[in-house]
Write an enzyme that holds these catalytic residues in place. Structure first.
Site, PDB file in Angstrom:
ATOM      1  N   VAL A   3      57.732  41.077  35.658  1.00 19.18           N
ATOM      2  CA  VAL A   3      57.854  40.134  36.565  1.00 19.18           C
ATOM      3  C   VAL A   3      59.569  40.136  36.624  1.00 19.18           C
ATOM      4  CG1 VAL A   3      58.193  37.610  36.956  1.00 19.18           C
ATOM      5  CG2 VAL A   3      56.017  38.569  35.754  1.00 19.18           C
ATOM      6  N   LYS A  45      35.075  29.610  39.949  1.00 16.05           N
ATOM      7  CA  LYS A  45      34.417  30.355  40.970  1.00 16.05           C
ATOM      8  C   LYS A  45      33.558  29.238  41.705  1.00 16.05           C
ATOM      9  CE  LYS A  45      31.656  31.160  37.050  1.00 16.05           C
ATOM     10  NZ  LYS A  45      32.136  31.496  35.924  1.00 16.05           N
ATOM     11  N   GLY A  63      35.376  38.324  35.590  1.00 14.27           N
ATOM     12  CA  GLY A  63      36.325  38.059  34.496  1.00 14.27           C
ATOM     13  C   GLY A  63      37.504  39.030  34.401  1.00 14.27           C
ATOM     14  N   ILE A 107      37.503  42.311  35.138  1.00 15.93           N
ATOM     15  CA  ILE A 107      37.478  43.489  35.757  1.00 15.93           C
ATOM     16  C   ILE A 107      38.544  43.123  37.096  1.00 15.93           C
ATOM     17  CG2 ILE A 107      36.007  44.982  37.390  1.00 15.93           C
ATOM     18  CD1 ILE A 107      33.793  43.453  35.773  1.00 15.93           C
ATOM     19  N   GLY A 146      26.433  32.577  21.671  1.00 12.81           N
ATOM     20  CA  GLY A 146      27.568  31.727  22.614  1.00 12.81           C
ATOM     21  C   GLY A 146      27.529  32.603  24.240  1.00 12.81           C
ATOM     22  N   GLU A 152      24.938  28.861  27.911  1.00 13.03           N
ATOM     23  CA  GLU A 152      25.028  27.525  27.686  1.00 13.03           C
ATOM     24  C   GLU A 152      23.653  26.953  27.166  1.00 13.03           C
ATOM     25  OE1 GLU A 152      28.086  25.692  29.008  1.00 13.03           O
ATOM     26  OE2 GLU A 152      29.018  27.697  29.909  1.00 13.03           O
ATOM     27  N   LYS A 195      29.728  33.800  42.863  1.00  9.79           N
ATOM     28  CA  LYS A 195      30.597  35.191  43.233  1.00  9.79           C
ATOM     29  C   LYS A 195      30.386  35.955  44.216  1.00  9.79           C
ATOM     30  CE  LYS A 195      30.687  34.948  38.188  1.00  9.79           C
ATOM     31  NZ  LYS A 195      30.183  35.480  36.756  1.00  9.79           N
TER      32      LYS A 195
END
Lengths: 416, 416
Positions: free
Chosen positions: A31, A99, A128, A130, A181, A184, A199
């Protein structure tokens, strides 16, 4: 010093803090300035070393002139929508992984960002970790995008992978996904295709410039896929994947956009994408097929995509105008029933003579290519039919059903 | 109006003109201005509708204040290097697909661009139409890059694919690649790994910030791979691919960087990349593995990457400082012989007793896992050995050779 605030200290939010901490030097070098998490908004209390950063009052963030970037990783429409609007109106750029919100309100938030000369970035909302939003927009800028197709939901891909490679029934695979996990407790959004739908809507909006709303996109999940279908697919040298796709139909901006299971030939670049991984294929008129692959979810991959956006915002001067789309109130999604597709079809002829059923199928579909599977019952028929008008297929289902030949399942065969 | 000049009207150059023509409206919308090819430099004469744009004198371009972007798609170091320097010194940004030049002179040209407040972009130099330079730099900005590995040369991948899937001998596959226009008459740069070497050098330089020179990178091509090796790899559930890779070794900027054939397990995301396609795996500390896949060469894919850069330059204001690296005169490539790797090894024990050879192998390598292939000769031995120090392996080769046990081939086994 670039000061940021993080809204929500869940999986992704805590990941953002961790990635910024771990890669501090690297980010500062990139940055040209330090990036510092100044405040975190969450109603819960956390026992973490940086507990002093927490606030339960959004005004502390909104009214802090030092905070120039707000990271919204709360999920859901409300209060995330109100919080995002308020931040943009206070000339703070917003970076999100949400999203649901981008798919529902993207056009409005992008316009608001532009009006306030700041940015609204959402790389983490699709795929995610990618990189897909920015490559789609910037690197493929010289292409007209003919089509986008993706395995966009890691949970359903995990379940299908277990069904395909281990012959695990759907229910068991779902339970395993929950135990690990990946899914859900209430797996509806993943398994029924809604997550993939959001998406593909975001990708479609970005690729074609018009807001595509999730409720305009026909969406079918993987709940009706059985091991029998997996076996028939295998006999056709295919695997079953949940595919979100959008295809340009004309020059006026109309698109075919839908989410459904599909048979993909094993040689497809999307066929080899297994477990919780995601893959997105972009078909450009000059570049041909380009595929992006990686972890579509998870704490650090998603957080790293959020932080990449933070870095980009920190480096940007004013609004990056082109990363945007419009909402002109028109529904650009064409009726899929007027389009054509190859199909795998499975029928039960329990209540009728099999020879009679075969004759009836020929009458309706002409010559078809029959498939077989181990332990196939006598009166089960499965076949491949090419280039069906979707509307015709729905009609033929009715006719066969009147002859006591019942459709058990039908799955599109896609060519990616 | 953004006026550009194209240096070289070969495959890529004519493709650039074509992509800009075909996607004119789309590009104008994206840039917010028209992009127009004003001049083309080539010493040859072409019978094309835009013949009036051609010049044989570079001064016509250099001294034209309307031309703000020069597209260098000539290939080779000279005169491309001099032309690029001159353009940058005239405050014209340069966009290139010339991997040889970027790999040899990238640091110098990037510095010159910065000094003149313009840009030097090279997306098309690696992976043809696959967006990789910008995603690597921008989208993965929040990651420390642990490793990059890629199938970077389409020609050698085509040859290996034919050997693997059709048992076609190397020489025949090479002839087929030449007949199809995938390989040059003189295929050295592709088959011997030099092309892949240039590309991994560019990726390594960008990822780690120090110029990695091709001549510092150990490079081995596919010329010694035989169908026997392919069979042994198959028996180990692997395929053989030509892999360019770079791996971070320490925090001081040292890297392991090399090009060599490698056995990849069939489940690797790189294993499924066939024919002339390229694939690049980027392993980040937060994002995990991300793979980019597509056509690594070809007229329109490469041209579209060039045009994407042109669009980006047209939109950029001043130098995009961070897309750069330095040349501080230090060689950061560590000696691979001091690193460890798994190996597939094939030996011939024609001149010795087989039992004796097995004993000798055990003495040198300890317990190894033997592989077999159809029609394996009595005195051929092939096995897998784990975690060998490369230097030790070279030594053991000598010792075995003194015992009349000769190394026929050895190929690294990589874990991507």
């Amino acid at each position: 010093m670039i000061n940021i605030a993080v809204l929500g200290h869940g999986v992704v939010g805590s990941g953002v803090v961790e990635v910024i901490e771990t890669n501090q030097e690297y980010i500062a070098k990139n940055v040209g300035d330090n990036v510092y998490v100044k405040r975190i908004l969450d109603l819960r209390d956390f026992d973490v070393p940086y507990a002093d950063k927490f606030t339960k009052d959004y005004a502390d963030i909104l009214n802090d002139p030092e905070i120039s970037i707000v990271v919204e990783v709360m999920g859901g429409i409300n209060p995330a929508y109100d919080f995002s609007k308020a931040a943009l109106r206070h000339q703070k750029s917003v970076v999100t992984s949400n999203k649901e919100l981008v798919a529902a309100k993207g056009a409005k938030l992008l316009r608001l960002a532009k009006e306030n000369n700041v940015n609204y970035y959402f790389e983490a909302s699709v795929g995610g970790g990618i990189p897909i939003i920015r490559p789609l927009h910037s690197c493929l800028a010289a292409n007209q995008i003919d089509e986008i197709a993706g395995i966009l939901n890691g949970t359903s891909n995990f379940i299908l992978t277990k069904m395909i490679s281990e012959q695990m029934p759907f229910e068991d695979a779902l339970k395993m996904a929950q135990a690990l996990g990946y899914a859900e407790k209430n797996p509806t959004a993943d398994v029924d295709g809604h997550d993939a739908c959001r998406k593909i809507c975001i990708l479609a909006s970005l690729a074609y410039g018009k807001h595509i709303y999730p409720d305009s996109v026909p969406t079918q999940g993987i709940g009706e896929i059985t091991l029998e279908d997996v076996d028939y697919a295998e006999s056709n040298d295919c695997v079953i994947k949940l595919i979100g796709r959008v295809k340009k139909v004309d020059e006026q901006g109309h698109v075919l956009c839908m989410v459904s299971p599909a048979l993909l030939h094993k040689q497809s670049q999307l066929a080899g994408i297994s477990d919780v991984f995601n893959g997105i294929l972009v078909r450009g008129n000059a570049t041909g097929d380009v595929v992006f692959y990686g972890r579509g979810a998870g704490k650090l991959p998603t957080a790293s995509a959020v932080v990449a956006d933070v870095i980009d915002v920190a480096k940007a001067k004013g609004t990056t105008a082109a990363l945007t789309w419009e909402d002109d109130g028109v529904n650009y999604v064409v009726d899929y029933r007027n389009t054509r597709c190859d199909y795998y079809i499975r029928l039960s002829a329990c209540d009728t003579d099999k020879q009679q059923a075969v004759k009836e199928i020929q009458k309706q579909f002409g010559e078809v290519r029959y498939l077989s599977r181990p332990k196939q019952p006598e009166n089960e028929l499965a076949f491949v039919v090419n280039d069906m008008l979707e509307r015709d297929l729905l009609e033929k289902e009715q006719i066969l059903s009147a002859e006591n030949i019942y459709l058990v399942n039908k799955i599109r065969i896609l060519n990616y």
